[in-house]
Design a protein around this motif. Structure first.
Motif, PDB file in Angstrom:
ATOM      1  N   GLY A  97       0.811  -1.215   0.000  1.00  0.00           N
ATOM      2  CA  GLY A  97       0.000   0.000   0.000  1.00  0.00           C
ATOM      3  C   GLY A  97       0.846   1.268   0.000  1.00  0.00           C
ATOM      4  O   GLY A  97       0.577   2.212  -0.751  1.00  0.00           O
ATOM      5  N   GLU A 129      -0.994   4.537  -1.232  1.00  0.00           N
ATOM      6  CA  GLU A 129      -2.360   4.385  -0.755  1.00  0.00           C
ATOM      7  C   GLU A 129      -2.343   4.160   0.750  1.00  0.00           C
ATOM      8  O   GLU A 129      -1.387   3.634   1.288  1.00  0.00           O
ATOM      9  N   CYS A 147      -3.458   1.874   2.727  1.00  0.00           N
ATOM     10  CA  CYS A 147      -3.930   0.522   3.012  1.00  0.00           C
ATOM     11  C   CYS A 147      -2.731  -0.411   3.024  1.00  0.00           C
ATOM     12  O   CYS A 147      -1.627  -0.020   2.644  1.00  0.00           O
ATOM     13  N   THR A 186      -2.492  -3.460   1.358  1.00  0.00           N
ATOM     14  CA  THR A 186      -2.227  -3.957   0.015  1.00  0.00           C
ATOM     15  C   THR A 186      -3.150  -3.250  -0.965  1.00  0.00           C
ATOM     16  O   THR A 186      -4.346  -3.090  -0.708  1.00  0.00           O
ATOM     17  N   TYR A 187      -2.576  -2.865  -2.078  1.00  0.00           N
ATOM     18  CA  TYR A 187      -3.356  -2.201  -3.122  1.00  0.00           C
ATOM     19  C   TYR A 187      -3.390  -3.126  -4.329  1.00  0.00           C
ATOM     20  O   TYR A 187      -2.370  -3.702  -4.704  1.00  0.00           O
ATOM     21  N   GLU A 201     -10.463  -0.154  -8.269  1.00  0.00           N
ATOM     22  CA  GLU A 201      -9.278  -0.431  -7.467  1.00  0.00           C
ATOM     23  C   GLU A 201      -9.694  -1.139  -6.184  1.00  0.00           C
ATOM     24  O   GLU A 201     -10.801  -0.942  -5.694  1.00  0.00           O
ATOM     25  N   ARG A 229      -8.527  -1.974  -2.157  1.00  0.00           N
ATOM     26  CA  ARG A 229      -7.617  -1.635  -1.055  1.00  0.00           C
ATOM     27  C   ARG A 229      -7.898  -2.600   0.085  1.00  0.00           C
ATOM     28  O   ARG A 229      -9.022  -2.668   0.579  1.00  0.00           O
TER      29      ARG A 229
END
Ligand SMILES: Nc1ncnc2c1ncn2[C@@H]1O[C@H](COP(=O)(O)OP(=O)(O)OP(=O)(O)O)[C@@H](O)[C@H]1O
Ligand SMILES: [Mg+2]
Lengths: 279, 332, 286
Positions: B248, B253, B255, B257-258, B325, B327
């Protein structure tokens, strides 16, 4: 080295080997045959010679008639023992090999221990006689059959175990889902698939049991239970002056293995070399 | 030839081999008539779970119900199930006819009944001309059909399949997928199907169960798993080519994991989100798969339409489709 | 509730009953009976007397020594000759299949028949062997009636009868060696002689293990050939443990016979078990 010279060389080695093998391995059998068709006087000379007078049928009839057709009785007894023992070795051996291969557990060590002992240890003869007497099986054909089963089981189990490991377990499981009981899985799915090893086992064990001399000598004394090998041994003293008959008898006990060898060569080789490649 | 059907319910199923726990507590409902697929990486316990349902393995704890009946301790043959093995497990010494009729003959059904049922199954699977052959004399696809035939004649409420197509070549596999789906429609029976091929899962399943390390990661219809994966694991497992997954923070981002699927990226020159170097291009005709090296992220796979061929070594801009996407998890 | 295994233990039961009663039980009982004076009905405990007697009587000790000589001579010869014959019979020579059969066939024939035949062939004056040797100007010995020679003559018969099995096992072992090893070593410039020692002998080891183990066990237990030819004679010169046991049994010395059995049992164990262990250990090193 050119191919042609190589082939010539192979043939020459072959011819030399053939001559040697003939002298060493074939001549004794030719000798048996020649002695078996000679007259009493000629056989007593022990010579390796063409019989001056052929007496094949005469000798054959004489041997069979000896001691009130003892040889026929012996063939009957040996056949009963061989068939009975081999049948049990097939069924019992396959059952043990099957459970041994399919169900890993602590008991397997015990079973392998027994197999090792069975292959290696010489039977304790006199205590065995004592046990047989206690069971009322001494001097009985049934006792002899069970003895042969006890002595042959280790080999039988090993042979089956290694073959069963090549049968996928999926087959058992498919049968279980089809509703088969353990008994049915074994007898309707596994046992039919064991046919190749079973033939091998039957051939190898039949020869071993038919040729067995020591065990009947100990456990099956007495005229009415005589086996083929014992007859031969007994005739050795009876025929001191009739070597033609003695050798006719040898010829007769050599023919069954010869026939089996001719028809089941492949199975015998498979059985005798089982485990040779992998220790 | 419509068969009876039953639901399968698993309650907190666990299974250990010795000290190793392989199935770590599974709760699952498979509705009657459903086509349910277990997917997951090798060794995650798919086959074990199927064998627990079949009764070939005993559960360590938990309850299994088939058709509302507790079968946890029932024999495999008493569960109303049939199973098709990866190896087909046809009895080599029996003809096709006897293979299919084996279970019926064990049940001591009258000979005429067996003949009729075997004939009906063979007819449905186009096996009639092969009935007197031994399995050795059959092709892979024919063996597969015999194995299915053997399952059908038992009139099971639940069919269990363990990677039944993995021994077939690609063309035959595609054909058998269709045949199995047809069969499912025709019979209406519950089917539980193990595979590690996500194409099989997506095309055949009513319900997909994604397993990971002996636990259920997610359960849902194929499109639910595609549109709303709950974890990077599921996201990476469903869909082809695989979803691009990044740390992430590296992706900028908030988060853990993106993720973004290759088909949800577009190559663009104006205001790209990322710029990378084209490393490799696969032309599939309808689509072009572009492999980019993006500084700071690593490899990024883009599924572009078939008209676009960026040159290897050139620089390319990429932007995600809005709303596509994913997240996962809070930022570390 | 535990469901029943599809591989129930009662499958082992019939075999176990037969094996335990007719093999294990007598084997275990033999340790006790070897310590008794015994007429099959009453056993009187006499401690180690039977064993003491066994090692005091010269002819019994000779039986023990003869057993070892016999086993090692026959086993050694079968191993060496078996390997040589197998190499010869896998080289693609003319009539190879027939030759294999010829070498192997004696294995299947009745030992008693073979014994009687060779007793005739080995007759000192009339026997074919000595007549044949006379043709080339050699004076053949009294094979079976010379006390110094009898044991070895019997061993010779045993080798003749048994070498086919060793050959067969070696042929199977040689067939399992990939021909690539020979091709590789030929490219490395190895001669046939070097190939035999550097490729064949090491790689055929599993077969060697089988041949040595099988032939040693059968050599130590050997009875039939001896009984059919010399019955341990002349005197006790060709007696082995197995024939001694039989003689004691015939004479009614059941305790002594059983002590002989236990000694044979221990002898086989202390020779075979370390050997197997050593072979297996080497196996892992490879
Ligand atoms: N009988 C058994 N004894 C011990 N361990 C087992 C046994 N059967 C399976 N396992 C272990 O359980 C785990 C799960 O195995 P399983 O066969 O269920 O995996 P899978 O998901 O079907 O994998 P694959 O896709 O490779 O078929 C593996 O780690 C395996 O080694
Ligand atoms: Mg699996």
């Amino acid at each position: 080295m050119s191919l042609r010279r190589n082939m010539a060389r192979q043939r020459n080695i072959g011819i030399v080997a053939l001559i040697f093998a003939s002298v060493i391995f074939i001549l004794p059998f030719v000798y048996i045959f020649l002695m078996a068709v000679k007259t009493k006087q000629e056989a007593a000379l022990f010579l390796f010679s063409w019989p001056q007078q052929w007496q094949f049928w005469q000798n054959l009839v004489d041997v069979v008639k000896t001691r009130n057709y003892m040889l026929l009785l012996a063939y009957f007894n040996s056949t009963v023992i061989t068939v009975g023992a081999v049948a049990m070795l097939v069924i019992f051996g396959a059952m043990v090999g099957y459970v041994l291969q399919r169900r890993p557990s602590g008991w397997n060590r015990v079973i392998y221990g027994c197999i090792l002992i069975g292959l290696m240890v010489p039977p304790a003869v006199v205590p065995t006689i004592w046990v047989l007497q206690g069971l009322g099986l001494f001097k009985s054909i049934y006792g002899m059959i069970l003895i042969q089963v006890a002595y042959g089981l280790a080999f039988s189990v090993l042979l089956y175990r290694s073959f069963i490991s090549t049968i996928p377990r999926d087959l058992d499981e498919a049968a279980i889902i089809d509703g088969a009981t353990p008994w049915q899985v074994f007898f309707r799915v596994i046992l039919p698939l064991l046919k190749p090893v079973t033939v091998t086992l039957i051939v190898v064990q039949s020869i071993a049991i038919f040729n067995d001399f020591t065990n009947p000598l100990y456990y099956l004394p007495g005229k009415e239970n005589v086996t083929v090998q014992l007859t031969l041994f007994n005739f050795q003293s009876q025929f001191q002056s009739q070597f033609n008959l003695l050798f006719m008898n040898i010829l007769l006990v050599t023919i069954p293995p010869l026939l089996v060898f001719i028809f089941f060569n492949r199975q015998i080789v498979a059985g005798m070399t089982a485990g040779a490649v992998k220790g | 030839m419509v068969q009876s059907t039953a639901s399968v319910i698993l309650r907190d199923i666990r299974k250990s081999f010795g000290a190793m726990e392989v199935i770590k507590g599974i709760d699952l409902v498979v509705e009657a008539g459903e086509f349910c697929v277990f997917v997951g990486p090798s060794g995650c316990g798919k086959s074990t779970l199927l064998r627990l349902i079949s009764g070939l393995e005993e559960t360590t704890s938990g309850v299994i119900e088939i058709g509302g009946r507790d079968v946890t301790d029932a024999e495999p043959s008493a569960r109303g199930i049939a199973m098709v093995f990866q190896s087909y497990a046809l009895y080599p010494h029996l003809t096709v006819r006897d293979n299919i009729g084996f279970g019926l003959s064990l049940a001591k059904l009258p000979k005429d009944t067996i003949r009729a049922k075997v004939a009906a199954a063979a007819e449905a699977l186009q096996l009639t001309p092969l009935l007197d052959r031994k399995p050795k004399a059959l092709s892979g696809g024919q063996r597969q059909r015999v194995a299915i035939g053997r399952a059908i004649v038992r009139d099971p409420q639940v069919f269990l399949f363990d990677e039944p197509l993995s021994n077939l070549d690609a063309a035959l596999r595609a054909q058998m997928r269709i045949e199995l789906s047809d069969l499912h429609r025709k019979l209406g029976a519950t089917m539980i199907y193990v595979t590690h091929d996500q194409v099989e899962a997506m095309t055949m399943a009513d319900k997909i169960v994604v397993l990971n390390g002996g636990r259920i990661e997610q359960v849902g219809s194929p499109m639910e798993l595609y549109n709303a994966p709950v974890s990077p694991f599921v996201a990476g497992f469903i869909g082809s080519p695989k979803m691009n997954l990044y740390d992430g923070k590296a992706a900028g981002e908030a988060c853990a994991t993106y993720g973004i699927r290759p088909e949800h990226l577009r190559l663009t020159a104006d205001s790209p989100r990322w710029t990378g170097t084209v490393r490799h291009v696969e032309r599939l005709g309808a689509d072009t798969i572009v492999y980019l090296d993006v500084p700071g992220l690593g490899e990024m796979v883009v599924r572009a339409d078939g008209e676009q061929f960026p040159r290897v070594g050139s620089s390319c801009g990429v932007a995600p489709l809005p709303g596509r996407e994913f997240r996962f998890g809070p930022a570390a | 509730m535990k469901r029943r295994s599809p591989y129930p233990y009662w499958f082992v039961l019939p075999a176990a009953v037969v094996f335990v009663t007719l093999f294990l039980l007598p084997t275990v009982a033999s340790f006790w009976f070897s310590l008794t004076r015994w007429d099959l009905f009453d056993a009187e405990f006499i401690g180690w007397d039977n064993y003491r007697q066994f090692f005091r009587e010269p002819f019994l000790v000779q039986g023990l020594v003869n057993t070892l000589i016999y086993a090692f001579v026959t086993s050694g010869a079968k191993t060496v000759l078996g390997l040589l014959l197998a190499v010869l019979l896998t080289g693609g020579i003319w009539m190879q299949g027939f030759l294999r059969s010829v070498v192997f066939f004696p294995v299947l024939v009745s030992t008693i028949g073979v014994g009687i035949t060779f007793a005739a062939l080995m007759h000192p004056t009339k026997g074919v062997i000595n007549l044949g040797l006379g043709l080339v100007g050699l004076h053949g010995p009294a094979w079976l009636s010379d006390p110094a020679l009898a044991l070895y003559s019997v061993a010779l018969i045993d080798i003749w009868k048994g070498v086919g099995l060793a050959t067969l096992i070696y042929i199977a072992g040689l067939a399992a060696i990939s021909s690539e090893y020979y091709e590789a070593s030929r490219i490395d410039g190895a001669t046939r002689w070097q190939q035999f020692w550097r490729v064949t002998v090491p790689l055929v080891r599993p077969a060697t293990v089988t041949v040595v183990t099988l032939s040693l066990i059968s050599g130590l237990r050997s009875f039939d050939v001896i009984w059919a030819t010399t019955r341990g004679g002349p005197g006790f010169s060709s007696d082995v443990l197995a024939s001694v046991i039989y003689k004691q049994y015939q004479a009614g010395f059941y305790g002594l016979a059983t002590a002989g059995n236990v000694i044979l049992f221990l002898l086989i164990t202390i020779i075979i078990l370390p050997l197997t262990w050593w072979f297996n250990k080497r196996e892992i090193d490879l």
